[in-house]
Design a protein around this motif. Structure first.
Motif: not given
Length: 351
Positions: A313-332
């Motif tokens: 019931g969740g989702i999976e997605a592809l998303a373009v993200i700032q690498s620094s944000s992805a590495e920090a791991g706090q995505l909303r």
């Protein structure tokens, strides 16, 4: 309705259209989204790819014409070859992404149906004196996807000639074109009048009927993006990992946006990449939605590219993200206090 879609309806399919910022985007489903996601994860599924359309480029100048306009090397595409490709704005932003293959008299381009009419019009403006004719072939050719661990066996049981390797294609005597994307994903192009018989043969061969979302989930897990109307002109090719999946040639001549794509490759560090993410059940996610992270404050740190429901019931997605944000791991998702996104692995290294 067409003969093809009427057949799908008789098989229990529900057909729908979603209005995007461009043309409507067709979709199909045979069961609940969670059930189809489970089938895509556990079985081999066969999917009518109504959300995709096809442009045919026919004529002696087809290769030269397309080569001068797109990101990949069309002149070096083998007769039995297929390749990811894109058409970009002068600023290097993707207007369309597509799967291209060679034909005896030209080429086929498969892209999102909602951007096809406008893209075909734009592409036609470049024809001028070239000996090439462009046409929307979506009404005469049906696209069918087969994906899963037993995809090859299902296709062989259905009498489909198998390509020898990834990004290769075959064409049977009765006109069924089979493109092998990878070992678990195949795309068929077949005359619309013959699509029902091919689809039924694949089901008889062991595939489970599934809808649009099942194919989208499989492509997300393969890290293969699709530009749709909400994300047009948002991304340079490398942001969508296009050079990693073989969608960009850095050795061909000029094309619209080439300078920006080359500069992105050779000057400085790429700040944005495409990642695979997941959200918990009950969260609404759509293409084009912003992603936020603490290191960017109120500014957007990324954008959703493609999304599909999962079995829980969740989702999976592809998303373009700032690498620094992805590495920090706090995505909303959405605003800074939106739903948390979990990073998931891709089947290839980002480098």
């Amino acid at each position: 309705m067409t003969v093809w879609t009427e057949h799908l309806s008789r098989l229990g399919a529900t057909l729908a259209e979603t209005q995007t910022t461009a043309a409507p985007l067709p979709s199909v489903r045979f069961a609940a989204a969670t059930d189809e996601a489970r089938a895509a994860s556990e079985s081999t599924v066969v999917v009518p790819l109504l959300h995709l359309g096809i442009i045919r480029s026919v004529g002696p100048d087809s290769a030269a014409f397309l080569h001068n306009l797109v990101s990949n090397d069309v002149n070096k595409l083998p007769a039995d070859g297929a390749a990811w490709n894109s058409f970009n704005s002068p600023k290097g932003r993707m207007i369309a992404s597509f799967l291209m293959w060679a034909e005896d008299e030209g080429h086929g381009l498969v892209l999102s149906a909602d951007i096809l009419p406008a893209f075909l019009k734009k592409l036609s403006m470049y024809v001028l004196r070239s000996k090439v004719k462009l046409a929307n072939a979506s009404d005469t050719l049906a696209l069918i996807g087969v994906c899963g661990k037993n995809a090859a066996a299902v296709l062989q049981t259905a009498g489909i000639e198998m390509p020898a390797a990834d990004m290769r294609q075959t064409l049977t005597a009765d006109g069924v074109r089979c493109v092998r994307i990878d070992a678990e994903r195949y795309l068929l192009a077949v005359a619309a009048d013959d699509a029902a018989g091919v689809f039924d043969a694949l089901v008889a061969g062991g595939a489970v009927k599934a809808g649009t979302a099942a194919w989208q989930l499989s492509m997300i897990r393969a890290g293969l993006p699709l530009v749709t109307a909400p994300t047009q002109e948002e991304f340079v090719a490398q942001m969508l990992n296009y050079e990693l999946i073989g969608g960009v040639s850095f050795h061909k001549g000029c094309y619209p946006g080439q300078e920006i794509v080359a500069r992105t490759q050779y000057l400085g560090k790429l700040k944005k990449r495409m990642y695979r993410v997941a959200a918990a059940p009950g969260i609404e996610v759509v293409a084009g939605m912003d992603i936020h992270a603490p290191d960017f404050g109120e500014q957007s740190a990324g954008k959703v590219v493609n999304v599909a429901p999962t079995a829980d019931g969740g989702i999976e997605a592809l998303a373009v993200i700032q690498s620094s944000s992805a590495e920090a791991g706090q995505l909303r998702l959405g605003a800074g206090e939106g739903a948390t996104l979990e990073l998931l692995p891709l089947p290839y290294a980002l480098g």
